[in-house]
Design an enzyme around this catalytic site. Sequence first.
Site, PDB file in Angstrom:
ATOM      1  N   SER A 171       5.762  -2.507  -2.830  1.00 46.01           N
ATOM      2  CA  SER A 171       5.487  -1.967  -4.286  1.00 46.01           C
ATOM      3  C   SER A 171       5.099  -0.411  -3.963  1.00 46.01           C
ATOM      4  O   SER A 171       4.445  -0.091  -2.761  1.00 46.01           O
ATOM      5  CB  SER A 171       4.354  -2.633  -4.748  1.00 46.01           C
ATOM      6  OG  SER A 171       3.133  -2.219  -4.633  1.00 46.01           O
ATOM      7  N   THR A 172       5.073   0.406  -4.870  1.00 42.82           N
ATOM      8  CA  THR A 172       4.859   1.734  -4.770  1.00 42.82           C
ATOM      9  C   THR A 172       3.360   1.856  -5.398  1.00 42.82           C
ATOM     10  O   THR A 172       3.434   2.727  -6.250  1.00 42.82           O
ATOM     11  CB  THR A 172       5.902   2.751  -5.124  1.00 42.82           C
ATOM     12  OG1 THR A 172       7.336   2.289  -4.480  1.00 42.82           O
ATOM     13  CG2 THR A 172       5.671   4.136  -4.949  1.00 42.82           C
ATOM     14  N   HIS A 173       2.506   1.025  -4.937  1.00 44.91           N
ATOM     15  CA  HIS A 173       1.154   0.999  -5.640  1.00 44.91           C
ATOM     16  C   HIS A 173       0.382   1.420  -4.503  1.00 44.91           C
ATOM     17  O   HIS A 173      -0.877   0.662  -4.282  1.00 44.91           O
ATOM     18  CB  HIS A 173       0.978  -0.460  -6.182  1.00 44.91           C
ATOM     19  CG  HIS A 173       1.959  -1.074  -7.360  1.00 44.91           C
ATOM     20  ND1 HIS A 173       2.006  -2.136  -7.679  1.00 44.91           N
ATOM     21  CD2 HIS A 173       2.718  -0.295  -7.999  1.00 44.91           C
ATOM     22  CE1 HIS A 173       2.821  -2.430  -8.555  1.00 44.91           C
ATOM     23  NE2 HIS A 173       3.716  -1.122  -8.734  1.00 44.91           N
ATOM     24  N   ASN A 174       0.422   2.462  -3.949  1.00 46.59           N
ATOM     25  CA  ASN A 174      -0.571   3.115  -3.126  1.00 46.59           C
ATOM     26  C   ASN A 174      -1.892   3.800  -4.133  1.00 46.59           C
ATOM     27  O   ASN A 174      -1.534   4.313  -5.141  1.00 46.59           O
ATOM     28  CB  ASN A 174       0.020   4.137  -2.374  1.00 46.59           C
ATOM     29  CG  ASN A 174       1.296   3.870  -1.627  1.00 46.59           C
ATOM     30  OD1 ASN A 174       2.381   4.074  -2.498  1.00 46.59           O
ATOM     31  ND2 ASN A 174       1.221   3.544  -0.439  1.00 46.59           N
ATOM     32  N   GLN A 226      -1.315  -3.091  -2.592  1.00 42.76           N
ATOM     33  CA  GLN A 226      -1.039  -4.216  -3.416  1.00 42.76           C
ATOM     34  C   GLN A 226      -0.828  -5.346  -2.682  1.00 42.76           C
ATOM     35  O   GLN A 226       0.057  -5.040  -1.541  1.00 42.76           O
ATOM     36  CB  GLN A 226      -0.143  -4.016  -4.408  1.00 42.76           C
ATOM     37  CG  GLN A 226      -0.104  -4.923  -5.599  1.00 42.76           C
ATOM     38  CD  GLN A 226      -0.649  -4.235  -6.972  1.00 42.76           C
ATOM     39  OE1 GLN A 226      -0.489  -3.143  -7.218  1.00 42.76           O
ATOM     40  NE2 GLN A 226      -2.057  -4.777  -7.267  1.00 42.76           N
TER      41      GLN A 226
END
Lengths: 588, 230, 417
Positions: free
Chosen positions: A513-516, A347
């Site tokens: 963000s932890t949006h891998n 992200q």
Amino acid sequence: MAQRLPGVDVLLVGFGWTGAIMAQELTAAGHDVLAIERGSWRETSTDFAPSFIQDELRYRYHGHLFEQTAQETLTFRNTPDQTALPMRRLGSFLPGTGVGGSILHWNGQAFRFLPYDFEIRRQTAARYGEAMIPPDMTLQDWGVTYDELEPHYTRWEELCGISGQTGNLKGQKQAGGNPFEGPRSKPYPTPPMKQTYGPMLFGEAAASLKLHPFPCPSGNMSQAYTNPLGVSMAPCTYCGFCEKFGCGNYSKASAQTTILPVLMQRKNFTLRTECEVTRINLDGSGAHATGVTYVDAHGNEFEQPAELVIVCAYILHNVHLLMASGIGTRYDPATGQGTLGKNYCYQLTPSVDVFFDDKLLNPFVGAGALGMIVDDWNGDNFDHAGLGFIHGGYIGGYMTTGRPIETELLPEGTPKWGAKWKQAFVKNYLTSMSLSLMGSVMPNKANYLDLDPTYRDVYGRPLMRMTYDFKQNELKLQDFAMGKMVDIANAMKPREIKKSPRGPHYDIAPYQSTHNTGGAIMGVNRRESVVNRYLQHWDVPNLFVVGASAFPHNSGYNPTGTVSALALWAATAIRDQYLKHPGPLVQS
Amino acid sequence: MTLGANTAAAREIKGGVDDPWLPHQADAPVPLENPGFAFFTPAEAAFVQSATERLIPEDDLGPGAKACGVALFIDHQLAGAYGRAGNWYMQGPWAKGEKTQGFQSRMTPADLYRAAIKAIDEHTMSAQGGKLFADLPVEAQDAMLSDLEGGKVDLGGADAKTFFQMLWQNTKEGMFSDPIYGGNKDMAGWKMLGFPGARYNYLDWVDRHGERYDQPPVGIRGRPAWNGAG
Amino acid sequence: MRQRALLTLAASGALIGAGMLVFGPLAHGQIGDFSRQERGRELVAAGDCVACHTAPDGQPFAGNRPIGTPFGTIYSANITPDAETGIGAWNEEQFYRAMHEGVASDGRRLYPAFPYPWFTKATRGDVDDIRAYLRTLEPVRSAQRPNEFTWPLNHRIAMAGWNRLFFTPGEFKPDKNQSADWNRGAYLVEGLGHCGACHTPKDVFGADKTSQRYQGSEIQNWFAPNLTGDKRTGLGTWSDQDIVAFLKAGHNNRTTAYGPMAEVVKDSTSKMSDADLKAIAIYLKSLPAAPAEEPSAAQGTAMSAGKSIYGDQCSACHQLGGDGVKNMFPSLKGSAAVQSRQPLSVVRLILNGGHPASGPAIPNALSMPSFGWKLSDDQVAAVATYIRNAWGNQAEPVSAGDVKALRDSVQAVNSAY
């Protein structure tokens, strides 16, 4: 020598959010389900109660609810010509561990992707021509459409009681909502949250620029809610301890607050905690999973046979487990061959800080999804001709927290420490906020996951290696969006603003963000994807891989809504099709 | 290597049969009980006291790091799991890496503090007329800290920039974390900012745009009013 | 699980003969009388037999649950149809005598921890149905542990004297001046439901203080609240529907069942029919209000400290005005449990936390966190005193000594409730 256990019908690897969804759907249909989770049992009143959860040091900085890198990590480099090094401390992203997984510590920003996202290649080419897609951008359609996922988005929102303002109900635009969203079959289950001062100012400024501000759809409850399973959630108290924390008063959607109270009453459900699955086992044909091997906390190894294996871990572990098990062909960026590890995306989150003299914003009165959003520059909601990039992102004016170690907004030119730093921090703490972009990331040939040749994990397996950097599409999008954010920031009439872009190179240290996403992507054919449109492995039909690992690209939204809708979509296919007639659901 | 700090024995929970909830259970924090230094030598404590006070000095706005107990906080962090890098991936091989690859020190935080403070004091002893860092005038201390921040001092095995970043991060943690950990004495860090602490309910403040919040800060272990004071 | 499959079969009226041949467990039942067994199942739920007759981690109905009494520990009996260790060899007459007179098949007198002083009210037909259901259970071989009593009560013969003084056998006699619902409610409350076992104070012999029926009593360091019509501490302001909802789901618009009552809801009342719950409500609502005692005024410092603690720690769930969130977080304002004569339950919940009733039909994970690790005796006393006297509530202040005594006595309690 692994001890062999009696077999089970359905085995889930990982018991976080997608595991809970799968277990609920399949046990409700009468199937016996065993979930294996590496972390421990956790519930609200004992593990994240309001008597101790407001502890920034312990939860944010010592990561008490997160995966620890000593337990599992990966190596990282920006480009294939660098040597990857281990991520020794968590930074950029914060995967969870334990029952409930990462959704336990999410903010609650609860979006759907756009219809455009699922047919991104076809629609981009149709509107701008194939030349709009650069040769190094491995863009592809998902194999599922928004219309197919829509009922599952709706079910997810009802399960979680998502608070929001509907923008498009069955094609009819609704005042105050997001006019760009895909059509909804039902309105949000609960009304939007109340906005505090900062987001209100953002919304007014955006409206003055003829944009279309709407309240962030929220997994923090605007009012008490009982979901279709009969589980109740409480009204959010705007405590400012959402992301990186568990919710102490049952007002943030999570496995614990929506599914577990029902699931844990079902006798056909069993949960085994403190056990880490290290390998998926195949039979001699290589086309049939026989179960998994796992290791308990004492290091004892077990073999757990199963008829059906559903991988429901965090995206990075989904991909790593497939690699460690030798299932599928690893992607090779030099040849473009292979699919496992391909299209890793992330992200893009630049921000603009806004400083007022006269406005007390009280940032500690906050919630994870408390904010106003504009979607005018997301997806293909605007004309990209001549811009040099595709897709976009939403711009949000959030007020999530005032936690003082983490919340340090300082004007341009402030010294990094000392008396002047202190003065600036005290002066601006109550009167500043941040606007941020939730920027999409397009897949690129040189951004991928594979196995590291050097570093190993505690089980002796090679660590996964991440090769990732922001590419032209992201950097051009950032320049464009930064200009838009500055316009909105100035329209808020602050004393001053400060631009905080990302890059030019992706840095794994600061939290973003932890949006891998990606690495075990879905698609229409086995040449380009790891799993089919039902998240079923192309090579091993009794193996499903659920989670953001299936995203062929990452959109300009938080991923949880789409992770959830895909999990419900896959669960439906498993229940209604696969378990009735085991075998490939899509012929390749 | 162990499997991490939080693992217990494997456990099986049967739906509809087992109820994992137990009374008087709480995953409660472990507060600092003993207000003495547990890790630093007196010389190290003197360094950290003076260095952190330069990073966040006392002034008209309120007390600095020294009065807030930041050195004691850091001491106990280093004496515990944080100091041992207990939760971090600490296997070699080791390389300095690119800036974008994050923390790559093979030293644990405790090792890094110990080595860096020794090297800094040796450096000032030789370069600043036989004085330890703590005995230097504040201007010289500031200059030294700036040099550390810019990586302009050779600390032998310890990396100056890495040490400075860790010291500064730990200083902020000691200034603004819950007082149970030894810093943020009397919640002075929070009072200075106007952060109300470990509260959990602002429902009646959502609509009060632009008003100054009127409740005092509270820590996990409470505030004086909980004992009838104030 | 097998038991449920059997009953589903029974309820659906499937081919009985075929079922008999196919399903093993049927062999344990009294073949051919499924409606009796089904009635028996409901009556066993109404009597909450499973609660006492199941050991922690044990097989349902196989006994050996330790039951603490002021006179020592009693272990419950195995009531599965095992011939040697259970009641498989008992005939109908013997079973009826146990329920009706408190006498076992071999003539031994049972201790009134087995609530035969209430069960004696059950009709012969109902008792036979209960037995019919119990015989459908799978036999479990599990010998009863010897009771651990202090002299002289280790002599069962002493029970004969107790019975002469305090026990009147006899089935329930309907009151012709009352409605059928009232009579049904009275039959359940006074009989199988044995509500008075907890909710009526006991004298030094462990017998009911009949002059204080249903006025609330201490039980296992909880306080079973007043069920009479008192408006402050009883059910005076509750509607019939409030009572039905509470017994059905373990919570209602006002409050939540915790502690032993959560177990009662889970194992017993949540499985009863709405009609029976309504009957219970009608009967309970007819109990006259006990004369209210005037509590002494709460003292200033405790109230101000308590108010601070409440605002900082409790208000996120119970709300600043004490009214909670309907069907989720109990209202403390106007709560009978909060204003109880003895503050045991309130203090205990603050110290240890609490777990609500939960089951397949009543999912609920809204547990109360424990505060015993962080609040001192003075602080617990202050916040308990505050909630007992804020928002129009009125009850005796709680002292730090009260808190300490309870803290010391329940530290060792290890059950989930």
